[in-house]
Design an enzyme around this catalytic site. Structure first.
Site, PDB file in Angstrom:
ATOM      1  N   HIS A  61      -4.247   1.883  10.330  1.00  0.00           N
ATOM      2  CA  HIS A  61      -5.663   2.138  10.605  1.00  0.00           C
ATOM      3  C   HIS A  61      -5.886   1.573  12.006  1.00  0.00           C
ATOM      4  O   HIS A  61      -5.236   0.584  12.371  1.00  0.00           O
ATOM      5  CB  HIS A  61      -6.580   1.359   9.662  1.00  0.00           C
ATOM      6  CG  HIS A  61      -6.392   1.654   8.217  1.00  0.00           C
ATOM      7  ND1 HIS A  61      -5.443   1.026   7.436  1.00  0.00           N
ATOM      8  CD2 HIS A  61      -7.039   2.507   7.391  1.00  0.00           C
ATOM      9  CE1 HIS A  61      -5.530   1.471   6.196  1.00  0.00           C
ATOM     10  NE2 HIS A  61      -6.469   2.375   6.155  1.00  0.00           N
ATOM     11  N   ASP A  64      -5.981  -2.139  12.032  1.00  0.00           N
ATOM     12  CA  ASP A  64      -4.777  -2.900  11.639  1.00  0.00           C
ATOM     13  C   ASP A  64      -4.056  -3.328  12.914  1.00  0.00           C
ATOM     14  O   ASP A  64      -3.357  -4.330  12.942  1.00  0.00           O
ATOM     15  CB  ASP A  64      -3.814  -2.024  10.831  1.00  0.00           C
ATOM     16  CG  ASP A  64      -4.424  -1.511   9.538  1.00  0.00           C
ATOM     17  OD1 ASP A  64      -5.318  -2.195   8.998  1.00  0.00           O
ATOM     18  OD2 ASP A  64      -4.023  -0.434   9.083  1.00  0.00           O
ATOM     19  N   LYS A 190      -9.700   9.852  -4.059  1.00  0.00           N
ATOM     20  CA  LYS A 190      -9.701   8.674  -4.942  1.00  0.00           C
ATOM     21  C   LYS A 190     -10.992   8.726  -5.747  1.00  0.00           C
ATOM     22  O   LYS A 190     -12.040   9.049  -5.210  1.00  0.00           O
ATOM     23  CB  LYS A 190      -9.605   7.374  -4.138  1.00  0.00           C
ATOM     24  CG  LYS A 190      -9.467   6.125  -5.028  1.00  0.00           C
ATOM     25  CD  LYS A 190      -9.306   4.836  -4.225  1.00  0.00           C
ATOM     26  CE  LYS A 190      -9.117   3.635  -5.150  1.00  0.00           C
ATOM     27  NZ  LYS A 190      -9.026   2.348  -4.398  1.00  0.00           N
ATOM     28  N   GLU A 224      -2.419  10.226  -3.622  1.00  0.00           N
ATOM     29  CA  GLU A 224      -1.797   8.929  -3.933  1.00  0.00           C
ATOM     30  C   GLU A 224      -1.599   8.792  -5.434  1.00  0.00           C
ATOM     31  O   GLU A 224      -2.502   9.077  -6.219  1.00  0.00           O
ATOM     32  CB  GLU A 224      -2.651   7.782  -3.425  1.00  0.00           C
ATOM     33  CG  GLU A 224      -2.086   6.409  -3.805  1.00  0.00           C
ATOM     34  CD  GLU A 224      -2.827   5.231  -3.222  1.00  0.00           C
ATOM     35  OE1 GLU A 224      -3.085   5.230  -2.007  1.00  0.00           O
ATOM     36  OE2 GLU A 224      -3.171   4.319  -3.979  1.00  0.00           O
ATOM     37  N   HIS A 227      -4.246   6.844  -7.469  1.00  0.00           N
ATOM     38  CA  HIS A 227      -5.595   7.414  -7.508  1.00  0.00           C
ATOM     39  C   HIS A 227      -5.723   8.483  -8.587  1.00  0.00           C
ATOM     40  O   HIS A 227      -6.799   8.685  -9.137  1.00  0.00           O
ATOM     41  CB  HIS A 227      -5.975   7.973  -6.138  1.00  0.00           C
ATOM     42  CG  HIS A 227      -5.981   6.900  -5.081  1.00  0.00           C
ATOM     43  ND1 HIS A 227      -6.264   7.166  -3.755  1.00  0.00           N
ATOM     44  CD2 HIS A 227      -5.719   5.568  -5.153  1.00  0.00           C
ATOM     45  CE1 HIS A 227      -6.180   6.025  -3.074  1.00  0.00           C
ATOM     46  NE2 HIS A 227      -5.852   5.052  -3.891  1.00  0.00           N
ATOM     47  N   ASP A 264      -2.061  -0.434  -6.727  1.00  0.00           N
ATOM     48  CA  ASP A 264      -1.162  -0.246  -5.570  1.00  0.00           C
ATOM     49  C   ASP A 264       0.148  -1.026  -5.749  1.00  0.00           C
ATOM     50  O   ASP A 264       0.640  -1.665  -4.818  1.00  0.00           O
ATOM     51  CB  ASP A 264      -1.843  -0.677  -4.257  1.00  0.00           C
ATOM     52  CG  ASP A 264      -2.952   0.282  -3.853  1.00  0.00           C
ATOM     53  OD1 ASP A 264      -3.838  -0.139  -3.083  1.00  0.00           O
ATOM     54  OD2 ASP A 264      -2.936   1.440  -4.309  1.00  0.00           O
ATOM     55  N   ASP A 294       2.021   3.367  -0.016  1.00  0.00           N
ATOM     56  CA  ASP A 294       0.723   2.723   0.203  1.00  0.00           C
ATOM     57  C   ASP A 294       0.531   1.744  -0.941  1.00  0.00           C
ATOM     58  O   ASP A 294      -0.059   2.086  -1.971  1.00  0.00           O
ATOM     59  CB  ASP A 294      -0.403   3.752   0.225  1.00  0.00           C
ATOM     60  CG  ASP A 294      -1.716   3.089   0.626  1.00  0.00           C
ATOM     61  OD1 ASP A 294      -2.781   3.703   0.471  1.00  0.00           O
ATOM     62  OD2 ASP A 294      -1.668   1.932   1.081  1.00  0.00           O
TER      63      ASP A 294
HETATM   64  C1  DIG Z   1      -6.090   3.670   0.370  1.00  0.00           C
HETATM   65  O1  DIG Z   1      -5.294   4.247  -0.612  1.00  0.00           O
HETATM   66  C2  DIG Z   1      -5.987   4.436   1.658  1.00  0.00           C
HETATM   67  C3  DIG Z   1      -6.006   3.509   2.839  1.00  0.00           C
HETATM   68  O2  DIG Z   1      -5.034   2.536   2.581  1.00  0.00           O
HETATM   69  C4  DIG Z   1      -5.548   4.399   3.953  1.00  0.00           C
HETATM   70  O3  DIG Z   1      -6.657   4.838   4.668  1.00  0.00           O
HETATM   71  C5  DIG Z   1      -4.903   5.588   3.283  1.00  0.00           C
HETATM   72  C6  DIG Z   1      -3.613   5.946   3.957  1.00  0.00           C
HETATM   73  O4  DIG Z   1      -2.525   5.713   3.182  1.00  0.00           O
HETATM   74  N1  DIG Z   1      -4.776   5.189   1.871  1.00  0.00           N
HETATM   75 MN    MN Z   2      -4.579   2.960  -3.716  1.00  0.00          MN
HETATM   76 MN    MN Z   3      -3.563   5.490  -0.040  1.00  0.00          MN
END
Ligand code: DIG
Ligand code: MN
Ligand code: MN
Length: 392
Positions: A61, A64, A190, A224, A227, A264, A294
């Protein structure tokens, strides 16, 4: 030899395209109920360590890498340092994204805040973060709308919010084109956390939204694992739909126990069979994108535990990849799949009205026989489980 680095068939190498966010191995272990337990690691140190472990890339990001309050001179020095570390290690930067969730200004969202000034600030911040990502060659730009949502619907017109969200992405697509950045944008769904409910909560919602954009071809998905697990969905089904729509631009790998907050966890550390089927889908479909983790180490861990986490994430993926090859080589499994193929499961058995209407209209079916015939999925799944347990 540090316990993290091993040299065997499961030793990760850059060609495996494993990547980590700076925020993942750099997670200091803070949670809503406790302070950080680990020291902050510098981006350059993270790059050096991930390179030594065999990772291909690192993502970030904007904040970061460059803190929100950094001066221009500080920004330049941070960028110089980071570039030096990347050059020394060979680690790449395939993806970048914007932190549109940490600053209190985004408390009601970024692109969908009720405050128009916040919406404009979020777009400006993303433009600058896109510039920063491109300085390091990032090709994918992720949009995770962590604050785009509500706790109550009393104050938010969600129909308007969808239009604001679309305006922002349309604007940023034009910015990418105007700058010659040729980014591929990837929306990350998400369902909730940190907002009570987050907009575009699933792969399906996000896919539908993408097709309403001015330039849908520029926008895909970054799904993800955790999610979808939070929502009780089969993640590999959503990923298959994204692949079939040519919209899997990136993927966030981790692990999650259903029905909990977003854990996570290290990839493969929870549902082994689901993780196996995901790796099988990615490998069998020829997905050439990043395998991005992630996720983060348990709060119990010290720094060595963080590198155990990183190494374990990649190692498990490679072990499961070998299990995929074993699945394809297993004679009994392949025989059962062959039988299903003969019944019509083989890829390419499609129908269309023009070609098939007459035949289907006049076709006769032996429904009694069809009703009696099973599919041998119990045996097929048992063989898969035995293969994963090392019993065949
Ligand atoms: C959260 O799952 C999000 C943030 O960590 C980031 O913006 C994105 C990229 O992997 N995943
Ligand atoms: Mn996550
Ligand atoms: Mn993510």
């Amino acid at each position: 030899m540090p316990r993290t680095i091993s040299h065997d068939a499961y030793t990760p190498r850059p060609e495996h395209r494993f990547t980590f966010g700076l925020w993942t191995v750099g997670n200091p272990g803070r949670d809503p109920f406790g302070d950080a337990v680990r020291p902050v690691l510098s981006p350059s140190y993270i790059v050096e360590k991930l390179g030594a472990l065999g990772a291909y890339g690192v993502n970030f990001h904007d904040n970061d890498l460059v803190p929100r309050d950094a001066t221009a001179a500080e920004r330049d020095s941070i960028v110089r340092e980071f570039r030096k570390a990347l050059g020394a290690s060979g680690v790449k930067v395939p993806m970048a994204t914007t932190n549109l969730f940490g600053d209190p200004v985004f408390r009601d969202g970024a692109f969908t805040s009720n405050d128009a000034r916040v919406r404009r600030h979020a777009i400006q911040k993303t433009m600058r973060a896109m510039d920063l990502g491109k300085e390091f060659g990032a090709e994918t730009y992720v949009f995770w709308g962590g604050r785009e949502g509500t706790e109550t619907n009393a104050g938010k017109n969600v129909i308007e919010a969808m239009k604001w969200f679309r305006d922002a992405l349309n604007f940023l697509c034009e910015y990418s084109i105007a700058q010659g950045y040729d980014y591929r944008f990837a929306i990350e769904p998400k369902p909730n956390e940190p907002r009570g409910d987050i907009f575009l909560p699933t792969i399906g919602h996000a896919l539908a939204f993408i097709y309403t954009l001015d330039r849908p071809d520029m926008v895909g998905l970054n799904p993800e694992v955790a999610h979808d697990s939070i929502s009780g969905l089969d993640f590999s089904h959503g990923v298959a739909q994204a692949i079939e729509a040519n919209k899997l631009f990136h993927i966030d790998l981790n692990a999650q126990k259903p029905g909990r907050y977003d854990q996570d966890h290290r990839f493969g550390s929870e549902d082994i069979k689901q993780s196996f089927f995901l790796v099988k889908l990615l490998e069998d479909s020829g997905y050439e994108g990043m395998r991005h983790f992630d996720s983060h180490a348990y709060r119990t861990e010290d720094e060595q535990g963080v590198w155990d986490f990183a190494a374990g994430s990649m190692r498990t993926y490679l072990i499961l990849k070998e299990k995929v090859a074993a699945f394809h080589a297993d004679k009994e499994i392949q025989h059962l799949l062959g039988e299903l193929g003969k019944r019509g499961a083989a890829p390419g058995k499609r129908i269309s009205y023009g070609k098939d209407a007459d035949a289907i209209r006049n076709e006769t079916f032996d429904l009694d026989a069809m009703r009696k015939q099973g599919y041998a999925y119990e045996r097929l799944d048992q063989l898969t489980v035995e293969l994963l347990l090392g019993a065949r």
